[in-house]
Motif scaffolding. Sequence first.
Motif, PDB file in Angstrom:
ATOM      1  N   ILE A  12       0.858  -1.184   0.000  1.00  0.00           N
ATOM      2  CA  ILE A  12       0.000   0.000   0.000  1.00  0.00           C
ATOM      3  C   ILE A  12       0.895   1.235   0.000  1.00  0.00           C
ATOM      4  CG2 ILE A  12      -1.710   1.331   1.292  1.00  0.00           C
ATOM      5  CD1 ILE A  12      -2.841  -1.266   2.356  1.00  0.00           C
ATOM      6  N   ARG A  16      -6.060   7.518   1.092  1.00  0.00           N
ATOM      7  CA  ARG A  16      -6.633   8.865   1.058  1.00  0.00           C
ATOM      8  C   ARG A  16      -8.113   8.805   1.406  1.00  0.00           C
ATOM      9  NH1 ARG A  16      -9.068  11.375  -3.235  1.00  0.00           N
ATOM     10  NH2 ARG A  16      -8.229   9.825  -4.706  1.00  0.00           N
ATOM     11  N   VAL A  23      -9.528   5.797  -0.504  1.00  0.00           N
ATOM     12  CA  VAL A  23      -8.928   5.427  -1.783  1.00  0.00           C
ATOM     13  C   VAL A  23      -7.549   4.849  -1.494  1.00  0.00           C
ATOM     14  CG1 VAL A  23      -8.142   6.201  -4.039  1.00  0.00           C
ATOM     15  CG2 VAL A  23     -10.181   7.231  -3.011  1.00  0.00           C
ATOM     16  N   THR A  25      -3.938   3.261  -2.858  1.00  0.00           N
ATOM     17  CA  THR A  25      -2.995   3.125  -3.962  1.00  0.00           C
ATOM     18  C   THR A  25      -2.067   1.972  -3.624  1.00  0.00           C
ATOM     19  OG1 THR A  25      -3.068   5.494  -4.455  1.00  0.00           O
ATOM     20  CG2 THR A  25      -1.213   4.243  -5.343  1.00  0.00           C
ATOM     21  N   ALA A  27       0.943  -0.854  -5.041  1.00  0.00           N
ATOM     22  CA  ALA A  27       1.945  -1.270  -6.021  1.00  0.00           C
ATOM     23  C   ALA A  27       2.091  -2.780  -5.951  1.00  0.00           C
ATOM     24  CB  ALA A  27       3.281  -0.597  -5.743  1.00  0.00           C
ATOM     25  N   VAL A  50     -10.497  -1.654  -9.863  1.00  0.00           N
ATOM     26  CA  VAL A  50      -9.393  -0.804 -10.310  1.00  0.00           C
ATOM     27  C   VAL A  50      -9.957   0.479 -10.920  1.00  0.00           C
ATOM     28  CG1 VAL A  50      -7.451  -0.610 -11.919  1.00  0.00           C
ATOM     29  CG2 VAL A  50      -7.890  -2.780 -10.727  1.00  0.00           C
ATOM     30  N   THR A  51      -9.588   1.623 -10.347  1.00  0.00           N
ATOM     31  CA  THR A  51     -10.082   2.912 -10.841  1.00  0.00           C
ATOM     32  C   THR A  51      -9.020   3.703 -11.594  1.00  0.00           C
ATOM     33  OG1 THR A  51      -9.589   3.919  -8.692  1.00  0.00           O
ATOM     34  CG2 THR A  51     -11.833   3.099  -9.046  1.00  0.00           C
ATOM     35  N   SER A  52      -7.764   3.375 -11.399  1.00  0.00           N
ATOM     36  CA  SER A  52      -6.682   3.930 -12.214  1.00  0.00           C
ATOM     37  C   SER A  52      -5.534   2.940 -12.201  1.00  0.00           C
ATOM     38  CB  SER A  52      -6.223   5.302 -11.701  1.00  0.00           C
ATOM     39  OG  SER A  52      -5.520   5.182 -10.481  1.00  0.00           O
ATOM     40  N   ARG A  57       1.109  -0.018 -10.627  1.00  0.00           N
ATOM     41  CA  ARG A  57       0.345   0.355  -9.444  1.00  0.00           C
ATOM     42  C   ARG A  57      -1.088   0.676  -9.843  1.00  0.00           C
ATOM     43  NH1 ARG A  57       3.455   5.660  -7.445  1.00  0.00           N
ATOM     44  NH2 ARG A  57       5.171   4.176  -7.700  1.00  0.00           N
ATOM     45  N   PHE A  58      -1.992   0.548  -8.895  1.00  0.00           N
ATOM     46  CA  PHE A  58      -3.398   0.828  -9.179  1.00  0.00           C
ATOM     47  C   PHE A  58      -4.043   1.491  -7.970  1.00  0.00           C
ATOM     48  CE2 PHE A  58      -3.339  -3.364  -7.234  1.00  0.00           C
ATOM     49  CZ  PHE A  58      -4.435  -3.366  -6.392  1.00  0.00           C
ATOM     50  N   THR A  59      -5.161   2.159  -8.224  1.00  0.00           N
ATOM     51  CA  THR A  59      -5.954   2.716  -7.139  1.00  0.00           C
ATOM     52  C   THR A  59      -7.300   2.014  -7.106  1.00  0.00           C
ATOM     53  OG1 THR A  59      -6.877   4.477  -8.516  1.00  0.00           O
ATOM     54  CG2 THR A  59      -4.857   4.977  -7.293  1.00  0.00           C
ATOM     55  N   ASP A  61     -11.260   2.263  -4.828  1.00  0.00           N
ATOM     56  CA  ASP A  61     -12.101   2.864  -3.796  1.00  0.00           C
ATOM     57  C   ASP A  61     -12.525   1.797  -2.790  1.00  0.00           C
ATOM     58  OD1 ASP A  61     -12.098   5.417  -5.019  1.00  0.00           O
ATOM     59  OD2 ASP A  61     -13.690   4.786  -6.384  1.00  0.00           O
TER      60      ASP A  61
END
Length: 220
Positions: A12, A16, A23, A25, A27, A50-52, A57-59, A61
């Motif tokens: 992690i 946020r 949220v 993030t 890796a 996956v939102t980005s 790496r991904f973010t 919610d």
Amino acid sequence: MFTGIVEGQGTILGVRSAGQARVLTVAADFDLDGTRLGDSIAVNGACLTVTSLRSGRFTADVSPETLSKTTFADARGGERVNLERAMRLSDRLDGHLVSGHIDGMGYLTLRETVANVLLLTFSVPRALTRFMIVKGSVAVDGLSLTINRCDDDSFQVSIIPHTAQVTTIGCKTVGDAFNIETDLIGKYVERFVSRGQEGAQDTARGIDMAFLAKSGFLDR
């Protein structure tokens, strides 16, 4: 849907706040090639979207409901996590059917070593142990594990050296919290049995001797 066979670990990078949600993030330690926006990834057993996505790496919610059921309420940067991307229907099912919908948390109460195997005992609410049986399956932080024993408020599993090495569970200590998902099929069976099949007007009664006799399972 997942199998409980962890694909790899990740870290992690950040947490946020987003109102009552969070949220994350993350890796990944392995190549995320083929992963797309909107895909599902189990992070410590919890199915997240996956939102980005960029550079490994991904973010994702984390909803208030998920925060209330999982360890993510206390997630922090630098924490190591287990990762598994959603299975394909053509994949081999090496673990068991895991939805990624966490039922609640458990806490490690005892860690023992017998030969080369770790024996881990977890305390959990009785609402979870009702779906556990000896030699049944349970997902612990996303790992598909076999239950050695269980009682009203605890269960024990064995961890082989390979699992301890390639997942986060080998580094956990007494008192640590874990995400627990009980057996998906067991939950449906319990729901069916508790409500019975008497029709819409009698769904609350469940299965009793009268129901079994009426259905031809008992001699009148």
